[in-house]
Write an enzyme that holds these catalytic residues in place. Structure first.
Site, mmCIF file in Angstrom:
data_model
loop_
_atom_site.group_PDB
_atom_site.id
_atom_site.type_symbol
_atom_site.label_atom_id
_atom_site.label_comp_id
_atom_site.label_asym_id
_atom_site.label_seq_id
_atom_site.Cartn_x
_atom_site.Cartn_y
_atom_site.Cartn_z
ATOM 1 N N ALA A 31 0.911 -1.078 -0.059
ATOM 2 C CA ALA A 31 -0.020 0.028 -0.088
ATOM 3 C C ALA A 31 0.763 1.393 0.094
ATOM 4 O O ALA A 31 0.419 2.217 0.216
ATOM 5 C CB ALA A 31 -0.927 -0.111 1.157
ATOM 6 N N CYS A 32 1.888 1.382 -0.514
ATOM 7 C CA CYS A 32 2.934 2.529 -0.276
ATOM 8 C C CYS A 32 2.598 3.474 -1.643
ATOM 9 O O CYS A 32 2.071 2.895 -2.769
ATOM 10 C CB CYS A 32 4.207 2.237 -0.694
ATOM 11 S SG CYS A 32 5.206 1.031 0.737
ATOM 12 N N THR A 33 2.484 4.689 -1.169
ATOM 13 C CA THR A 33 2.022 5.608 -2.316
ATOM 14 C C THR A 33 3.087 6.650 -2.298
ATOM 15 O O THR A 33 3.712 7.172 -1.208
ATOM 16 C CB THR A 33 0.807 6.208 -2.040
ATOM 17 O OG1 THR A 33 -0.429 5.296 -1.855
ATOM 18 C CG2 THR A 33 0.180 7.277 -2.873
ATOM 19 N N ARG B 267 -5.207 3.886 -5.587
ATOM 20 C CA ARG B 267 -4.309 4.866 -5.109
ATOM 21 C C ARG B 267 -3.492 5.663 -6.018
ATOM 22 O O ARG B 267 -3.401 6.888 -5.996
ATOM 23 C CB ARG B 267 -3.403 4.150 -4.014
ATOM 24 C CG ARG B 267 -4.001 3.676 -2.900
ATOM 25 C CD ARG B 267 -3.225 3.419 -1.689
ATOM 26 N NE ARG B 267 -2.681 1.976 -2.021
ATOM 27 C CZ ARG B 267 -1.336 1.520 -2.673
ATOM 28 N NH1 ARG B 267 -0.550 2.526 -2.724
ATOM 29 N NH2 ARG B 267 -1.132 0.402 -2.709
#
Length: 374
Positions: free
Chosen positions: A36-38, A266
């Site tokens: 889930a890194c953005t 995202r």
């Protein structure tokens, strides 16, 4: 406050020990989600840039803030966990490590080159260690440190990629190789995505400045075709059978923007924020703007669950960082302490002989608000 303590480290022979210790730590994480890194690049009103990212993982990374000085001896991990590429840092860099190790998972150097490691599960495929020259080989977790301590621009990184190999290095007992790809940005606003796929490095110029996780970057670009009608501008009223139909409230131009935490959604959302946000001057105004954008990608513990009744190793936003590429200031806030803390890279002795490392001690109790006396 950034409280630094210097540590002198002898890195001769560190490659093998680093390979085993980091691979063991990461192998524990692969049972948990880490997807889930953005990250994004934000332009300022005076032609500068600010980089921001979130770091999500399913167990504590125990990250510290670390400053690597110039002329510091570094070594990658090569095939079989043996020492790989060795180099001496040309530029000083500041950023976040993991597991107490002298490698950067995110950071910025003194020339304004910044970037981070992002998870890339099911798609990462590294070079065959049996065919790689150990003198030019490094493990997946070494790449960002190598890039930030050697180069001033993404063009320089791009030109040097042919001389390295990111190899498949697994912890022997666990058989784990962490799946990564990388996003880089420089002070001139250029961005680059590097993805190890099928044993080769796929390199993309990234005019959007946005990156998340799998699938490949090229897929994310194609996926944008699904959202060409979305706009930050409110939709106009329409006439139907002589009746005027208006939208409910504000934001009608954004109807259909994806709100879930998957990487494709995202990516679209981060692009929307970065492209539509009103530009502000560089420095604290743009840093705060980047922080507000990052807040939209904050994942609390429990929002993402693996299913099957398991509540162990729930992925969450462990920390978020912002890098002011013009003023060389790096900022970070953690899950336990949402106060943004600053590290001014130019305030350090960049020719120091040792690493400077500071733990991010949480201060979870909110400070009392002071009221003026009547």
């Amino acid at each position: 406050m950034f409280e630094a303590k210097s540590k002198r480290r002898t890195l001769a022979g560190r490659g093998a020990r680093l390979g085993v210790s980091l691979a063991m730590a990461l192998s524990l994480a692969l049972g948990a989600p880490a997807q889930a890194c953005t990250s994004f690049l934000l332009g300022t009103s005076d032609g500068a840039y600010v980089y921001g990212r979130t770091m999500e993982f399913g167990f504590k990374l125990a990250s510290d803030v670390m400053v690597i000085p110039r002329h510091f001896a570094l070594a990658g991990t090569g095939p079989g966990g043996k020492p790989g590429l060795a180099w001496t840092s040309t530029y000083a860099a500041v950023g976040m490590n993991a597991f107490g190790l002298p490698v950067l998972t995110d950071g910025m150097n003194e020339k304004g080159l910044a970037g981070g490691i992002l998870y890339f599960p099911d798609y990462a495929g590294y070079a065959d260690p049996a065919k790689a020259d150990p003198k030019s080989a490094m493990a997946p977790w070494d790449f960002l440190t190598w890039a930030l301590t050697n180069f001033a621009t993404v063009a320089e990184v791009k030109a040097a990629l042919a001389g390295i190999a990111i190899v498949d290095v697994a912890q022997p007992q666990m058989g784990i190789t962490p799946p990564f790809h990388y996003a880089l940005h420089d002070a001139g606003g250029a961005s680059l995505v590097i993805e190890p796929v099928g044993g080769e490095l796929k390199v993309y110029d990234n005019p959007l400045g946005v990156m998340t996780n799998a699938p490949e970057f090229s897929w994310h670009l194609t996926n944008l075709k699904n959202y060409v009608k979305i706009s930050p501008v409110n939709a106009p009223d329409i006439k139907v059978a002589g009746q005027t139909i208006s939208s409910f409230g504000q934001g009608s131009g954004l109807l259909g923007i994806p709100g879930d935490p998957t990487p494709p959604s995202r990516f679209v959302r981060a692009l929307g924020y970065a492209m539509s946000a009103q530009k502000l001057p560089s420095g604290e105004p743009s840093v705060r703007l980047a922080e507000h954008i990052l807040n939209n990608f904050d994942i609390p513990v429990g929002f993402i669950q693996p299913g099957g009744g398991s509540t162990a190793d729930l992925e969450y936003t462990q920390w978020s960082s912002v890098a002011d590429l013009k003023n060389r200031r790096y900022y970070v806030k953690t899950y336990d302490d949402q106060v943004l803390r600053a590290i001014d890279l130019t305030s350090f002795d960049l020719d120091a002989k040792a690493l400077a490392v500071a733990p991010l001690k949480p201060m979870p109790t909110p400070l009392p608000l002071a009221f003026p006396k009547p």
